[in-house]
Design an enzyme around this catalytic site. Structure first.
Site, PDB file in Angstrom:
ATOM      1  N   TYR A  56       0.807  -1.109   0.083  1.00 39.68           N
ATOM      2  CA  TYR A  56       0.110  -0.072   0.048  1.00 39.68           C
ATOM      3  C   TYR A  56       0.707   1.101   0.158  1.00 39.68           C
ATOM      4  CZ  TYR A  56      -4.420  -2.473   0.977  1.00 39.68           C
ATOM      5  OH  TYR A  56      -5.592  -3.285   1.001  1.00 39.68           O
TER       6      TYR A  56
ATOM      7  N   LYS B 234       2.504 -14.102   6.042  1.00 44.00           N
ATOM      8  CA  LYS B 234       2.948 -15.002   4.784  1.00 44.00           C
ATOM      9  C   LYS B 234       4.216 -15.257   4.735  1.00 44.00           C
ATOM     10  CE  LYS B 234       0.889 -17.553   1.571  1.00 44.00           C
ATOM     11  NZ  LYS B 234       0.558 -18.711   2.006  1.00 44.00           N
TER      12      LYS B 234
ATOM     13  N   ASP C 275      -3.114 -17.540   5.017  1.00 48.37           N
ATOM     14  CA  ASP C 275      -3.891 -18.223   4.480  1.00 48.37           C
ATOM     15  C   ASP C 275      -4.732 -19.317   5.434  1.00 48.37           C
ATOM     16  OD1 ASP C 275      -1.517 -19.202   4.273  1.00 48.37           O
ATOM     17  OD2 ASP C 275      -1.952 -20.602   2.771  1.00 48.37           O
TER      18      ASP C 275
ATOM     19  N   ASP D  98      -6.410  -6.036   5.809  1.00 43.64           N
ATOM     20  CA  ASP D  98      -7.468  -5.407   4.980  1.00 43.64           C
ATOM     21  C   ASP D  98      -8.261  -6.469   4.774  1.00 43.64           C
ATOM     22  OD1 ASP D  98      -9.021  -3.581   3.863  1.00 43.64           O
ATOM     23  OD2 ASP D  98      -7.630  -3.099   2.013  1.00 43.64           O
TER      24      ASP D  98
END
Ligand code: NAD
Length: 420
Positions: A159, A229, A283, A307
């Site tokens: 971002y 991740k 995930d 988000d």
């Protein structure tokens, strides 16, 4: 402070900072609080939230002197620019503010105003609580198992806006640098390519994770989960996880344990009053919040994961019409709902103002007005559980009464008067 195009209310006083370290505020009885209605449905949910927050303040012996600020479409009309410096200055100066959604058209040439505002004020923690209100319909069997608060890093990650458009000289230069200088040949396909950079710093990660741990300690929450991740993005998301454990181990002493320590030293039995810092791969975490919802309390994660995750968690407790949020940093708070400007419903007096109202509740809490904040929550919950709801919830429940945005706000105000 005077502004060229902003009217400063005469009846209010400015909130000031007492202690830079702790972020402690001096809040007068009638603070000046800036509000940006924003784009699309912002002009529906903004005034609705204002009414409810006014009622809660009044019921607890205070009042709010609202100061209208402009950003997005309303600012283009008034100032001929999207994010006027006056708006940013006024929030910086007045410290606590609330905003509705701002539209970000997809595609080139238009950076998100929300991101710009958070970055300009360095509001580095986007905090999104997800808890279930009685009576709110949900797609899951046991929505009340969800009581989570996500601390999402707000200033970096993909971002950050460091990206180059396909077909430009810049992207070609970056591609050549990555391939020729850094040795990543045969990694990027031939042909047009867009490239972005994902900065994750030790500084940005640690200050966000500290906020999450401090919150867990102050609010008796047993765990902080670092969501990342790092199995794939080892040097960015993996580093976030490692810096998180470093903060926990180096800065908090015995009160904060890692998951390993919990097992090695306490055989998995968490001592009362401690916070356990653990980590989960993003995930897997998206599954876990559905299947093992009640095991998660405070989440600390990076911008993009945060988000996605908070929207998914929000769906479990009733969807975007409900989910509140707020941005914090340097003794400032800018409350804003999770949802966007839903242009299709703009100006129809139809959508659910609960997310904006509950974002206001976060703001009241930050002011130290916890009685008013609780009143807002209770009044919203009781109004909804009586079946008086806006269209989005009405279509999911049996019976009930469908209210317009403004009517729902009135119903919550009546409930505040009843409860106070
Ligand atoms: P959105 O949240 O605006 O709307 C998606 C759908 O969610 C709507 O069509 C509607 O069905 C539902 N919804 C949203 N808010 C609701 C409410 N209060 N009550 C009932 N239903 C509601 O998301 P989008 O369509 O992806 O984005 C529209 C614009 O908003 C985009 O320009 C986007 O960039 C912007 N946006 C802004 C913010 C922000 O200001 N913080 C956040 C997200 C999106």
């Amino acid at each position: 402070m005077s502004y060229d195009q902003i009217d400063v209310p005469e009846d209010g006083e400015q909130i000031t900072l007492v202690d830079e370290e702790t972020g402690e505020l001096n809040v007068p009885e009638t603070p000046i609080i800036p509000i940006i209605y924003g784009d699309g449905i912002g002009s529906d949910v903004g005034p609705a939230a204002q009414k409810v927050l006014d009622a809660a303040a009044e019921a607890t012996g205070r009042s709010i002197a609202w100061m209208r600020l402009y950003a997005g479409g309303s600012a283009r009309e008034k100032y001929d620019e999207n994010l006027p410096q006056e708006t940013v200055d006024a929030i910086r100066e007045h410290r606590v503010a609330i905003k509705g959604p701002l539209t970000t058209p997809v595609g080139a040439g238009f950076r998100s105003l929300n991101v710009a505002l958070r970055k300009k004020l360095d509001l580095y923690a986007n905090v999104r609580p997800t808890y279930h209100l009685d009576g709110v319909p949900s797609p899951v069997k046991n929505p009340s198992a969800m009581d989570m608060i996500t601390f999402r890093e707000n200033t970096e990650d993909v971002y950050a806006g460091i990206e180059w458009e396909a077909g430009t000289d810049e992207v070609q230069e970056v591609k050549e640098f990555v391939e020729d200088e850094m040795g990543f040949d045969n990694t990027i396909h031939d042909g047009p390519v867009g490239i972005g950079v994902k900065p994750i710093t030790e500084f940005g990660s640690k200050r966000l994770i500290r906020e999450a741990i401090d919150y867990a300690i102050a609010n008796d929450r047993p765990t902080v989960t670092l969501v990342h991740k790092g199995n794939i993005m080892k040097f960015t998301e993996g580093a976030f996880r490692d810096w998180g454990y470093e903060v926990a181990e180096e800065e908090y002493g015995e009160d904060v344990l890692t998951e390993d320590e919990l097992w090695e030293e306490y055989d998995g039995e968490q001592p009362e009053g401690t916070v356990v810092v653990q980590d989960r791969i993003a995930d897997n975490m998206l599954q876990q919040i559905l299947t093992r919802t009640d095991e998660y309390d405070v989440i600390a994660t990076m911008n993009l994961n945060g988000d996605y995750m908070s929207d998914a968690a929000g769906a479990q407790i009733g969807g975007l019409g409900i989910a509140p949020g707020a941005n914090f940093g340097h003794g400032r708070c800018l409350a804003e709902p999770v949802h966007g400007s839903a242009p299709k419903y703009a100006g129809e007096d139809k959508v659910n103002p609960t997310a904006m109202i509950l974002s206001g509740r976060e703001m009241l809490d930050y002011l130290g007005w916890s009685d008013a904040a609780d009143l807002v929550r209770d009044a919203v919950e009781q109004t909804i559980s009586e079946g008086t709801v806006t269209y989005d919830l009405h279509r999911q429940i049996e019976g009930g009464e469908k209210l317009a945005t403004s009517e729902f706000a009135e119903a919550v105000v009546d409930k505040i008067d009843e409860l106070a």
